[in-house]
Scaffold this active site. Sequence first.
Site, mmCIF file in Angstrom:
data_model
loop_
_atom_site.group_PDB
_atom_site.id
_atom_site.type_symbol
_atom_site.label_atom_id
_atom_site.label_comp_id
_atom_site.label_asym_id
_atom_site.label_seq_id
_atom_site.Cartn_x
_atom_site.Cartn_y
_atom_site.Cartn_z
ATOM 1 N N PRO A 18 50.039 17.100 73.771
ATOM 2 C CA PRO A 18 50.209 16.374 74.734
ATOM 3 C C PRO A 18 50.869 15.448 74.922
ATOM 4 O O PRO A 18 51.171 14.844 73.995
ATOM 5 C CB PRO A 18 48.435 16.140 74.634
ATOM 6 N N GLU A 19 51.845 14.689 75.819
ATOM 7 C CA GLU A 19 52.877 14.029 75.720
ATOM 8 C C GLU A 19 52.325 13.183 76.023
ATOM 9 O O GLU A 19 50.900 12.738 76.663
ATOM 10 C CB GLU A 19 54.126 14.235 76.429
#
Length: 288
Positions: A18-19
């Site tokens: 997840p960014e």
Amino acid sequence: MSGLFFVHAHHTVPALMPELPEVETTRRGLATHCLGAGIKRVKVRDRRLRWPVPAALPETVSGSRICGLDRRGKYLIMRLDTGWSVIMHLGMSGYIRVVTLSVAYQTHDHVDFVLDNDHCLRFHDPRRFGSIHVTEAPAEAHPLLKSLGPEPFDDAFNGRALYTRSRGRRISIKAFIMDSRVVVGVGNIYATEALWRAGIHPGRAAGRVGHARFGRLTEQIRAVLGEAIEAGGTTLRDFTRSDGQPGYFQQTLEAYGRADQPCRRCGRPLRSIRLAQRATVYCPTCQR
Ligand SMILES: [Zn+2]
């Protein structure tokens, strides 16, 4: 692998982690369900995350009310009315979903925050690189957060500041913008995309990027992150899916994952190199 998939127009790309946009999407999705709610209890099924979940977490937060849910870099900060905060990171494969209490937990559902509105925030992390901390001091003073650089949407993140900071630096411009002391939340996908859009070769020394180009680069970093957050917003309705991950979506990618395919600007094939141990796609014609 993470089990999260970014879907875009042509094919499905497994997401490595997840960014910032996914964390912001998570924040917005959770906020609608948990702001103002009380925490009835916390169930820790497995403490073994990147750092052990504090043994005192349940007694520290039970009985308090959630009065804020913020994001700093890729950390979520749940602010409680007692002055305490819970700091959570999704690591490489984590996600948090909202379920009703009757939903049975699955493998890797490590922690439940049981709320007084018949819902539960369920922290899931197969690879266990995520983390949960609890602190009474201001969350921003926590060792994990205090050295973080500016948020990409803050005024402090601008071409002039980057230009000044990068003078004399020989590291690649890509590694420079992925350094969380320079700016938070620019992961591999977004660094690759922003450099393609700004026409800057990812391997160019940071100290040899001019002032005007840094201005363009900061604009493009904001643009790619902003578009991804907007795309994520369309999936918020899936946040309460009890059967699996929230299904993040991402905007069409122009460079990342497109090695050897034609550049969407000049039509020549994109090239792939490794920079700082990460795959990096760029256009040898458009990016200098
Ligand atoms: Zn090109």
